[in-house]
Scaffold this motif. Structure first.
Motif, short mmCIF file in Angstrom:
data_model
loop_
_atom_site.label_atom_id
_atom_site.label_comp_id
_atom_site.label_asym_id
_atom_site.label_seq_id
_atom_site.Cartn_x
_atom_site.Cartn_y
_atom_site.Cartn_z
N SER A 111 0.86 -1.19 0.00
CA SER A 111 0.00 0.00 0.00
C SER A 111 0.89 1.23 0.00
O SER A 111 1.85 1.30 0.79
CB SER A 111 -0.87 -0.02 1.26
N THR A 112 0.58 2.19 -0.84
CA THR A 112 1.38 3.43 -0.86
C THR A 112 1.25 4.16 0.49
O THR A 112 2.15 4.90 0.88
CB THR A 112 0.93 4.36 -2.01
N GLN A 134 -1.10 -2.23 -6.31
CA GLN A 134 -0.96 -2.49 -4.88
C GLN A 134 -1.50 -3.89 -4.58
O GLN A 134 -2.51 -4.31 -5.14
CB GLN A 134 -1.77 -1.48 -4.07
N GLN A 180 -5.51 -0.03 0.76
CA GLN A 180 -6.37 0.22 1.91
C GLN A 180 -7.44 1.26 1.59
O GLN A 180 -7.14 2.35 1.15
CB GLN A 180 -5.54 0.76 3.09
N GLY A 181 -8.70 0.88 1.84
CA GLY A 181 -9.79 1.83 1.77
C GLY A 181 -10.12 2.32 3.17
O GLY A 181 -9.43 1.96 4.13
N ARG A 182 -11.14 3.14 3.28
CA ARG A 182 -11.53 3.62 4.61
C ARG A 182 -12.11 2.47 5.42
O ARG A 182 -12.61 1.50 4.87
CB ARG A 182 -12.54 4.76 4.48
N TRP A 232 -8.87 -1.89 -1.00
CA TRP A 232 -9.03 -1.10 -2.23
C TRP A 232 -8.39 -1.90 -3.36
O TRP A 232 -7.17 -2.05 -3.42
CB TRP A 232 -8.36 0.27 -2.09
N ASN A 291 -16.09 11.05 1.06
CA ASN A 291 -14.83 10.83 0.34
C ASN A 291 -14.96 10.12 -0.99
O ASN A 291 -13.95 9.68 -1.54
CB ASN A 291 -13.89 10.00 1.22
N LYS A 321 -19.07 5.01 -8.14
CA LYS A 321 -17.82 5.50 -7.53
C LYS A 321 -16.65 5.24 -8.47
O LYS A 321 -16.42 4.11 -8.90
CB LYS A 321 -17.61 4.79 -6.19
N GLY A 375 -11.63 7.21 -4.65
CA GLY A 375 -11.82 7.36 -3.21
C GLY A 375 -10.61 8.02 -2.57
O GLY A 375 -9.49 7.98 -3.13
N ILE A 386 -5.04 8.55 -2.45
CA ILE A 386 -6.01 8.75 -3.55
C ILE A 386 -5.96 7.55 -4.48
O ILE A 386 -4.89 7.16 -4.96
CB ILE A 386 -5.64 10.03 -4.35
C1 BTN Z 1 -11.92 4.75 0.02
O1 BTN Z 1 -12.75 5.16 -0.80
O2 BTN Z 1 -12.23 3.90 0.88
C2 BTN Z 1 -10.53 5.30 0.00
C3 BTN Z 1 -9.65 4.55 -0.98
C4 BTN Z 1 -8.23 5.06 -1.02
C5 BTN Z 1 -7.35 4.20 -1.87
C6 BTN Z 1 -6.00 4.78 -2.07
S1 BTN Z 1 -5.09 3.98 -3.36
C7 BTN Z 1 -3.64 4.85 -2.90
C8 BTN Z 1 -3.61 4.85 -1.38
N1 BTN Z 1 -3.00 3.62 -0.91
C9 BTN Z 1 -3.86 2.85 -0.27
O3 BTN Z 1 -3.59 1.73 0.22
N2 BTN Z 1 -5.07 3.45 -0.21
C10 BTN Z 1 -5.05 4.73 -0.87
#
Ligand code: BTN
Length: 243
Positions: free
Chosen positions: A14-15, A38, A42-44, A49, A99, A107, A110, A129
């Protein structure tokens, strides 16, 4: 104006993770980690993600002053992404509080904002992002709710140009946000959640149902419960469903 400094990687878990480690070594505001794919995006709220090649995945490091209106950063960042997408593709974008960036009712991108503290002191913030750019298919559970820019436009997008468009608009909105400008009202004007009946599952487990009435200055959603109004903060929400 913020200056971007890129760390471009092929594959990461994950970045967010990569930039969090860099952040603790003291790298400056504007440091960007961007990856082609990735393995554990990771999402919220701990959600995954999905991040195959063909998307834009990047994390930006900010070092806001203690006076910054941190609670509205997610919304301000979503506005920046929506504007960047519109500028680059011509597609009409809107937001779903707090978000989600939407195109054609689905969507497309995110945003996640993560604050890192030492004790009580904010040290840095990472804004992640993710934009679905050129994917044409999604996992079954997402196919009704997610889309990509290519799907909406009918042709592939140039991910590098899109990245620059998003970062340009982010830099502009960041400057306004730091300067105390009313970025929230601008975000509100493209937020499609307003006026809709919503069901919100809180992290605490409770459920709130009402009409999304407004977004207050700090970025919280004002819910009209009928007998009274209630402000809900993004960080307290587990899930929001629009009806
Ligand atoms: C969401 O809508 O839940 C947020 C998603 C965010 C995804 C981005 S991709 C780049 C960065 N690295 C991650 O692991 N997550 C964010």
């Amino acid at each position: 104006m913020i200056k971007w400094l890129f760390n471009e990687l092929l594959e990461v878990d994950s970045t967010q993770n990569v930039l969090r480690k860099l952040g603790t070594t003291g790298v400056g505001e504007g440091t960007v980690v961007v990856a082609r794919r990735q393995t554990a995006g990771q999402g919220r709220h701990g959600r995954n993600w999905v991040s195959p090649e063909g998307g834009l995945y990047m994390s930006l490091l900010l070092r806001p002053p203690p006076t910054a209106a941190l609670r509205s950063l997610t919304l301000a960042s979503s506005l920046a992404v929506a504007r960047g997408i519109k500028k680059e593709t011509g597609l009409e974008t809107s937001l779903r509080w707090p978000n989600d960036v939407m195109v054609g009712g689905k969507k497309v991108a995110g945003v996640i904002a993560e604050s890192n503290y030492i004790g009580q002191g904010l040290v840095f913030v990472i804004v992640g992002i993710g934009v679905n750019c050129n994917s044409r298919s999604f996992p079954k559970d997402l196919s009704n709710s997610a889309t990509s820019l290519a799907e909406q436009k009918g042709s592939d997008v140039d991910i590098l140009s899109l990245r620059q468009a998003v970062l340009d608009s982010f830099a502009t909105i960041h400057e306004e946000w730091i300067g105390g400008k009313d970025v929230v009202s601008v975000a509100k004007s493209i937020t499609e959640t307003i006026g809709k009946q919503v069901t919100i599952t809180m992290k605490s487990g409770g459920v709130r149902e009402g009409v999304a009435h407004d977004i207050e200055q700090a970025g919280g959603l004002v819910l009209d419960l009928g007998e009274r109004k209630l402000v809900v903060q993004a960080e307290d929400v587990e899930l929001l469903r629009e009806r």
